[in-house]
Structures are given as C-alpha cells and as structure tokens.
Write a protein that holds these residues in place. Structure first.
Motif, PDB file in Angstrom:
ATOM      1  N   MET A   1     -47.895 -38.746  25.877  1.00  0.00           N
ATOM      2  CA  MET A   1     -47.264 -38.959  24.583  1.00  0.00           C
ATOM      3  C   MET A   1     -45.760 -38.677  24.694  1.00  0.00           C
ATOM      4  SD  MET A   1     -49.958 -39.795  22.840  1.00  0.00           S
ATOM      5  CE  MET A   1     -49.454 -39.775  21.127  1.00  0.00           C
ATOM      6  N   ASP A   2     -45.029 -39.028  23.639  1.00  0.00           N
ATOM      7  CA  ASP A   2     -43.595 -38.790  23.628  1.00  0.00           C
ATOM      8  C   ASP A   2     -43.307 -37.315  23.362  1.00  0.00           C
ATOM      9  OD1 ASP A   2     -42.517 -38.763  20.413  1.00  0.00           O
ATOM     10  OD2 ASP A   2     -44.568 -39.378  20.847  1.00  0.00           O
ATOM     11  N   THR A   5     -44.044 -35.928  19.735  1.00  0.00           N
ATOM     12  CA  THR A   5     -45.457 -35.707  19.426  1.00  0.00           C
ATOM     13  C   THR A   5     -45.977 -34.457  20.119  1.00  0.00           C
ATOM     14  OG1 THR A   5     -45.811 -38.087  19.135  1.00  0.00           O
ATOM     15  CG2 THR A   5     -47.770 -36.727  19.473  1.00  0.00           C
ATOM     16  N   HIS A   6     -45.555 -34.221  21.355  1.00  0.00           N
ATOM     17  CA  HIS A   6     -45.970 -32.992  22.039  1.00  0.00           C
ATOM     18  C   HIS A   6     -45.440 -31.751  21.306  1.00  0.00           C
ATOM     19  CE1 HIS A   6     -48.091 -34.647  25.390  1.00  0.00           C
ATOM     20  NE2 HIS A   6     -47.060 -35.307  25.872  1.00  0.00           N
ATOM     21  N   MET A   9     -47.585 -31.202  18.234  1.00  0.00           N
ATOM     22  CA  MET A   9     -48.899 -30.733  18.664  1.00  0.00           C
ATOM     23  C   MET A   9     -48.851 -29.253  19.033  1.00  0.00           C
ATOM     24  SD  MET A   9     -50.645 -33.783  20.909  1.00  0.00           S
ATOM     25  CE  MET A   9     -51.526 -35.120  20.067  1.00  0.00           C
ATOM     26  N   PHE A 136     -45.905 -43.512  21.897  1.00  0.00           N
ATOM     27  CA  PHE A 136     -45.597 -42.983  20.567  1.00  0.00           C
ATOM     28  C   PHE A 136     -46.496 -43.697  19.565  1.00  0.00           C
ATOM     29  CE2 PHE A 136     -43.416 -43.423  16.451  1.00  0.00           C
ATOM     30  CZ  PHE A 136     -43.354 -42.084  16.111  1.00  0.00           C
ATOM     31  N   ASP A 137     -47.346 -42.929  18.921  1.00  0.00           N
ATOM     32  CA  ASP A 137     -48.243 -43.484  17.908  1.00  0.00           C
ATOM     33  C   ASP A 137     -47.799 -42.954  16.543  1.00  0.00           C
ATOM     34  OD1 ASP A 137     -50.621 -43.490  16.038  1.00  0.00           O
ATOM     35  OD2 ASP A 137     -51.493 -44.554  17.748  1.00  0.00           O
ATOM     36  N   ILE A 140     -50.428 -40.735  14.545  1.00  0.00           N
ATOM     37  CA  ILE A 140     -50.651 -39.388  15.076  1.00  0.00           C
ATOM     38  C   ILE A 140     -49.471 -38.482  14.741  1.00  0.00           C
ATOM     39  CG2 ILE A 140     -50.893 -38.047  17.208  1.00  0.00           C
ATOM     40  CD1 ILE A 140     -52.433 -40.433  18.378  1.00  0.00           C
ATOM     41  N   PHE A 141     -48.258 -38.983  14.938  1.00  0.00           N
ATOM     42  CA  PHE A 141     -47.067 -38.178  14.643  1.00  0.00           C
ATOM     43  C   PHE A 141     -46.991 -37.878  13.148  1.00  0.00           C
ATOM     44  CE2 PHE A 141     -42.521 -37.689  13.699  1.00  0.00           C
ATOM     45  CZ  PHE A 141     -42.183 -36.690  14.602  1.00  0.00           C
ATOM     46  N   HIS A 144     -49.372 -35.131  11.947  1.00  0.00           N
ATOM     47  CA  HIS A 144     -48.888 -33.796  12.279  1.00  0.00           C
ATOM     48  C   HIS A 144     -47.782 -33.351  11.322  1.00  0.00           C
ATOM     49  CE1 HIS A 144     -51.047 -34.310  16.108  1.00  0.00           C
ATOM     50  NE2 HIS A 144     -50.956 -32.999  16.226  1.00  0.00           N
TER      51      HIS A 144
END
Length: 326
Positions: A1-2, A5-6, A9, A136-137, A140-141, A144
């Motif tokens: 992931m980008d 996003t990490h 997370m 990069f989704d 998902i981002f 979060h």
C-alpha cells in the motif's frame, strides 16, 4: 500500500490496542504503543531510501528483504527495544505484541497489490502479488480517516476500528469476487490464455490486464465488466545475440528483468549506436507503456546510457537518457 494508508493503519492499530486490558489501564504503555504501531507500520518500507541511489537498486530490492520473514521478526524487536530504552516503565511484552501486529499487517496488505512482496524469503524469492487491491485504494484510506475522525470526537477507538476493519474484510471479499469475474470474462474472450495478470486500479470496476498465450501477448482492460483488447503482440523469445547479451549486463536492464513477469523487447540500430528496450505490458495508460528499461550501446557494445523506471512520455525518456553520464 501507499505510505499514507500505512500511516492510518498504524493509527488504527494503536486504537485497537486499547481493547487490550493491559494497554487500557496503562496510559504510558498505550501512548508508546501508538508510536510503535506507527513506526512498525512504516518500517518494512525503509528500503524506499534505495531510490536515492538509483531506480535499479530500488526495483530489485523494494519489498524484498525488508518484507521477508527474518525482517518481520526483527523489526518488532528493534522498535520495541528502542522505545523501551527511553521509556522503561512500559509493558515490554505488550509493546512487542502490538508492534509485531503492525509489521505483520504492513506486509500482509502489500501482498494484495499487483506489485506484491517477497514475503516468503529466505525460503522462496517468488513475488507474492494477488492483484486485488490497488497500491492506493480510496475506499480503504477513506474508511480509516472516518475512524480517526470518530475517535477524535470521543468514541472508543478499539470498537470503532474493529467495526471499520469488519467492513474492510467484506470489501476485500468483494474485490476478490470482482477479480474472479474479470478472470472468467478473459477466458471467455481469450480461451487459450496460459497466464493472466490482472492489476487493480483505484476504480472498483476498472482493471489492467496482460494475457500470455503460446503465440501472443494481449494487453487489455476491464471496464464495467467488459473486456477491451487494446494491443496484441507476437510472443518472441529474447534472441541470443551479442547486442542483447551486452544489454543484459546493464544494471537497469537486469533489475527490470528480475521484476517484470510479462514484457516485450525491441532492438533498434542507428548510425552510431544500438538501443535495446524492454517494455512491461501490465500498466498501459493512455496508449503508453510507462514502465520500461532502456539501454544505449555504442558500435563496440559499450554501454552509453541506460534507464529503468516509470516514465510517461517518450520526450521525458529521451531527456532522462541525455542527462545520464556516458
């Protein structure tokens, strides 16, 4: 992931850690764990600094040893020990547990990208890339970010992110289902397909496709369940010629070939030099193939210049080659 996003997370895991009774009753440990999960969620990507050397080093090594089994075991120890050195009153075991989860999660989610990781090293150097989630989704981002906002308004972070992650599990399952449908549609369109590489995009129903048959490479895309063939190339083995052999000794070319699973090649001869190009077929964008490796050799087959990486126009590629030392 980008990277972004990490980061979110890592924050999410710090929130979920509050469900741990030890963490919930120890504010110093809780704060340290948020720091540890943030660092742990980034640590495997330390190899990104290889970009400072050159693209060849980066392509050959990114998501390799830093995502391997020994690294996954080592990162939590290093991070936990470093934090414990400065804050010895924290609960070291629980700090290590949540840091370990953060590192594991980083490597785990990277497997779902088209790029993948060498997560089974040292037992296997095979790239594991499920091709289900884009690097990069947005969904998902965004989920979060929603969780972090709800947390900031006073909601319990643990229960908030358990709910968020339950939704994301369903989302992943839907992505697997969508990818399977794309694969079935490809087989209907190209029944003699031997290998199918499906790469996600940031749009749910848009996918990049590269198909290998015995005789051809097909480049296609799937848009709203329709398979559109964009290019078709004859499958030609790399010839065993002096020019090709000299080109393959170049660092940029060898790095590209170690990473790319499906590509075509070109050799052009000019008045004073040769040019050898390898073109990855997975990422066609607006009629252009941006991931390439190219080397120029003089008449004596000495390397003049070379480049590998992402480039989105022939003009920019030429400028890159001109700037490289001979």
């Amino acid at each position: 992931m980008d990277t972004g996003t990490h980061v979110v997370m890592g924050l999410a895991l710090g929130g979920i850690a509050t469900l741990d009774p030890i963490v919930a009753t120890d504010p110093i440990t809780a704060q340290s764990i948020v720091v540890a999960t943030l660092v742990g969620s980034q640590a495997p990507d330390l190899d990104t600094i290889l970009k400072l050397r050159n693209n060849a080093k980066y392509i050959r090594n990114h998501r390799g040893i830093t995502h391997s089994i020994p690294a996954v075991l080592l990162w939590p120890i290093l991070i936990s020990a470093s934090i414990y050195f400065f804050v010895p009153e924290i609960n070291l075991l629980h700090l290590w547990i949540w840091t370990f989860i953060a590192v594991i999660l980083h490597v785990f989610v990277d497997i779902f990208n088209a790029y993948g990781t060498q997560a089974l090293r040292p037992f296997s150097n095979k790239w594991i890339a499920l091709g289900v989630i884009n690097t990069f989704d947005p969904f998902i981002f965004f989920m979060h970010i929603v969780g972090i906002i709800i947390w900031s308004y006073g909601a319990h972070p643990g229960y908030t992110f358990v709910l968020i992650y339950s939704i994301l599990v369903v989302y992943y399952l839907l992505r697997f289902h969508a990818r399977r449908k794309v694969s079935n549609h490809i087989l209907e369109k190209i029944p003699d397909a031997k290998e199918i590489i499906i790469s996600p995009t940031f749009r749910f129903h848009h996918w990049h496709i590269a198909v290998t048959t015995d005789q051809y490479f097909y480049v296609a895309r799937s848009k709203d369940h329709e398979i559109i063939i964009q290019d078709k190339f004859e499958k030609c083995p790399i010839p065993n010629t002096p020019v090709i052999e000299a080109a393959q000794k170049d660092e940029n070319i060898s790095a590209f070939l170690s990473f790319s699973p499906v590509y075509r090649w070109e050799v052009d001869e000019f008045a004073d030099h040769y040019e050898v190009r390898f073109i990855d077929l997975r990422y066609r964008s607006k009629g252009y193939y941006p991931f390439v490796a190219i080397v120029q050799l003089d008449q004596d087959l000495n390397i003049i210049s070379s480049y590998t990486g992402w480039i989105f126009s022939e003009e920019k590629l030429r400028r890159k080659l001109e700037l490289l030392p001979s």
